[in-house]
Enzyme design. Sequence first.
Site, PDB file in Angstrom:
ATOM      1  N   HIS A 109      44.711  35.212  41.394  1.00  0.00           N
ATOM      2  CA  HIS A 109      46.043  35.812  41.363  1.00  0.00           C
ATOM      3  C   HIS A 109      47.076  34.875  40.744  1.00  0.00           C
ATOM      4  O   HIS A 109      48.274  35.049  40.952  1.00  0.00           O
ATOM      5  CB  HIS A 109      46.510  36.180  42.782  1.00  0.00           C
ATOM      6  CG  HIS A 109      45.648  37.175  43.478  1.00  0.00           C
ATOM      7  ND1 HIS A 109      44.477  36.818  44.101  1.00  0.00           N
ATOM      8  CD2 HIS A 109      45.772  38.517  43.640  1.00  0.00           C
ATOM      9  CE1 HIS A 109      43.920  37.898  44.636  1.00  0.00           C
ATOM     10  NE2 HIS A 109      44.687  38.938  44.368  1.00  0.00           N
TER      11      HIS A 109
ATOM     12  N   GLU B 183      40.859  48.416  35.029  1.00  0.00           N
ATOM     13  CA  GLU B 183      41.780  47.954  33.994  1.00  0.00           C
ATOM     14  C   GLU B 183      41.368  48.406  32.595  1.00  0.00           C
ATOM     15  O   GLU B 183      42.218  48.710  31.751  1.00  0.00           O
ATOM     16  CB  GLU B 183      41.888  46.425  34.037  1.00  0.00           C
ATOM     17  CG  GLU B 183      42.673  45.892  35.215  1.00  0.00           C
ATOM     18  CD  GLU B 183      41.907  45.948  36.520  1.00  0.00           C
ATOM     19  OE1 GLU B 183      42.557  45.911  37.603  1.00  0.00           O
ATOM     20  OE2 GLU B 183      40.658  46.031  36.469  1.00  0.00           O
TER      21      GLU B 183
ATOM     22  N   PRO C 176      38.601  42.700  32.257  1.00  0.00           N
ATOM     23  CA  PRO C 176      37.802  43.892  31.930  1.00  0.00           C
ATOM     24  C   PRO C 176      38.416  44.741  30.817  1.00  0.00           C
ATOM     25  O   PRO C 176      37.708  45.509  30.166  1.00  0.00           O
ATOM     26  CB  PRO C 176      37.780  44.670  33.260  1.00  0.00           C
ATOM     27  CG  PRO C 176      37.987  43.631  34.304  1.00  0.00           C
ATOM     28  CD  PRO C 176      38.928  42.642  33.700  1.00  0.00           C
TER      29      PRO C 176
ATOM     30  N   ASP D 207      45.340  37.974  36.063  1.00  0.00           N
ATOM     31  CA  ASP D 207      43.943  37.602  36.310  1.00  0.00           C
ATOM     32  C   ASP D 207      43.003  38.796  36.230  1.00  0.00           C
ATOM     33  O   ASP D 207      41.785  38.627  36.065  1.00  0.00           O
ATOM     34  CB  ASP D 207      43.798  36.994  37.707  1.00  0.00           C
ATOM     35  CG  ASP D 207      44.842  35.938  38.004  1.00  0.00           C
ATOM     36  OD1 ASP D 207      46.049  36.254  37.919  1.00  0.00           O
ATOM     37  OD2 ASP D 207      44.480  34.800  38.343  1.00  0.00           O
TER      38      ASP D 207
END
Length: 337
Positions: A129, A60, A89, A85
């Site tokens: 999630h 990410e 990062p 979620d």
Amino acid sequence: MARMTMIEAIRSAMDVSMRRDENVVVFGEDVGYFGGVFRCTAGLQQKYGRNRCFDTPINESAIVGSAIGMAAYGLRPCVEVQFADYVYPAYDQIVSEAARLRYRSNGQFTCPIVIRMPTGGGIFGGQTHSQSPEALFTHVAGLKVVVPSNPYDAKGLLIASIEDPDPVIFLEPKRLYNGPFDGHYERPVTPWSKHELADVPDGHYTVPLGKAEIRREGSAVTVLAYGTMVHVALASAEDTGIDAEVIDLRTLLPLDLDTIVASVKKTGRCVVVHEATLTSGFGAELAALVQKHCFYHLEAPIVRVTGWDTPYPHAQEWDYFPGPKRVGEALVEVMEA
């Protein structure tokens, strides 16, 4: 007009934007060949090619960092973080680079990126999630934060976000993807058992960022909500018979404070509803603003109805959500205060 689910409306927004502007690119994990885990990007790679809709590694920080560089170069990236979620990062890239690029360059560069993220619960996805991290982004100067509640708004808001010159966090409530989400339900039969279709224009249109919508007019109490909780608030008003005015915020940053203040000054009462945890949630900011601007008009304390202050409870997912029963109790509470 076409009848669309929210997924189809979001896909249509990207399709329209890519067709109108060759600088719009779409990328993220599984968004290309597979069409996204929720199928929001299905068919875009086949239509526009692998240079404009492509898959990325599971990274990410790299997804968002690449988008920032592309935006500075002149492109308009619309990237997908597969679940909200997973965004942590990339948080440093968003906060330290995307949000500040216009200011730190004295306007020499802008950062016209959109970061799309499915948010909230409703699919029994557990702790990794199902989170609702909107407050982490509304705290950051330089970002815009959008949460649609229906297919029409989802398409118009996403096109407006893609065309905006600054970074936009676009949070898509998973419970509204396929619906229909009837706010009366405390629990679903199955999360994806039905489809909510709405009339959505086929072509280009925008819904302005920073403008709330009154979904239900009333004179007794103002309910502030966004995303899935708009439907819960509407159901609660119907169930209790209380003459509640329900405001769909749509954009959390910038916030349509004028609409909020006008409503609370009219009703004298306010209930704030969101799915995220209570402590330091966006509802606290809303309550503080209402208190500041409407203090002498309030006839009862402001009440917040939210998720629990716990890690996301997988097995108790539908007890965690603010449902019509809890919101209805809050409406009765402020009316009796």
